[in-house]
Design an enzyme around this catalytic site. Structure first.
Site, short mmCIF file in Angstrom:
data_model
loop_
_atom_site.label_atom_id
_atom_site.label_comp_id
_atom_site.label_asym_id
_atom_site.label_seq_id
_atom_site.Cartn_x
_atom_site.Cartn_y
_atom_site.Cartn_z
N HIS A 175 14.80 35.65 7.47
CA HIS A 175 13.45 35.12 7.27
C HIS A 175 13.04 34.17 8.39
O HIS A 175 13.88 33.56 9.05
CB HIS A 175 13.36 34.43 5.92
CG HIS A 175 13.42 35.38 4.77
ND1 HIS A 175 13.18 35.00 3.47
CD2 HIS A 175 13.69 36.72 4.71
CE1 HIS A 175 13.30 36.05 2.67
NE2 HIS A 175 13.62 37.10 3.40
N GLU A 197 11.63 31.23 8.37
CA GLU A 197 12.04 29.84 8.19
C GLU A 197 13.49 29.64 8.61
O GLU A 197 13.83 28.67 9.29
CB GLU A 197 11.89 29.41 6.72
CG GLU A 197 10.49 29.57 6.17
CD GLU A 197 10.24 30.90 5.46
OE1 GLU A 197 9.53 30.90 4.45
OE2 GLU A 197 10.76 31.94 5.93
N CYS A 249 10.53 31.69 0.17
CA CYS A 249 11.30 32.21 -0.94
C CYS A 249 12.30 31.14 -1.40
O CYS A 249 12.44 30.09 -0.77
CB CYS A 249 12.04 33.49 -0.53
SG CYS A 249 13.42 33.20 0.61
N CYS A 271 15.00 30.30 1.32
CA CYS A 271 14.44 29.50 2.41
C CYS A 271 14.08 28.10 1.93
O CYS A 271 14.26 27.12 2.65
CB CYS A 271 13.22 30.20 3.01
SG CYS A 271 13.67 31.65 4.00
#
EC number: 3.5.-.-
Length: 189
Positions: A70, A72, A98, A101
């Site tokens: 991801h 992040e 999410c 993250c």
């Protein structure tokens, strides 16, 4: 000339980073900021040098792509790799983080999360941010900021619609074109 806000500036950076995404399911970008300076950026994609989902498809396990890191996480890992502290920083993300993250953001000491769009926002992620004292704020990107030629495009389309009207295009067709222009240009008149 009116300057854009810091929030719009950093959110625009995240949207630009998202353009590098190799995930066909959702393009996400993240920018980590400390003291109004960008310290890292990331987008969702495969590991460096790895196979990209855009090239070979997503590797789906339990309804998640196992191949993708991801945005992040990529930004946080970039800070880790180069020894850049994230404690007290802010992160600008194109989509709500999410749960995984969210936990990484908290553990990295990031104190503020700015996001542009909700995407499968989970109540537990919201609860974790609240427990950790992380401020979360939605900052929708003003798309006029990213498209530097938007006004020129708007003027051009308006001129074309005027010429079509002058040429006698049917009222019904003009209405359809006008509606499409309104969809493309939120400030079309």
């Amino acid at each position: 000339m009116e300057r854009i806000s810091w929030n719009q500036y950093f959110m625009a950076q995240s949207h630009l980073l998202a353009l590098r995404s190799t995930c066909p399911r959702l393009s996400v970008g993240a920018t980590i900021v400390r003291d109004k300076r960008m310290i890292a950026g990331g987008y969702n994609g495969s590991i460096a040098g790895g196979v990209h989902c855009a090239d070979e498809g997503c590797l789906m396990i339990d309804d998640h792509c196992a191949r993708t890191i991801h945005a992040e996480m990529n930004a946080i890992l970039q800070c880790s790799k180069f020894g850049v502290p994230t404690d007290g920083a802010e992160i600008y993300v194109t989509h709500y983080p999410c749960i995984q993250c969210c936990k990484s953001i908290i553990q990295a000491g990031i104190k503020t999360v700015y996001y542009a769009e909700d995407y499968k926002t989970h109540p537990y992620a919201q609860e974790l941010f609240e427990q950790a004292g992380v401020t979360v704020e939605q900052v929708e990107l003003d798309e006029m900021i990213v498209d530097l030629k938007n006004r020129e495009k708007l003027s051009f389309v308006a001129g074309l619609i005027g010429k079509l009207a002058d040429a006698g295009l049917a009222e019904e067709e003009l209405k359809k074109i006008h509606e499409q222009a309104n969809t493309l240009f939120t400030s079309y008149v």
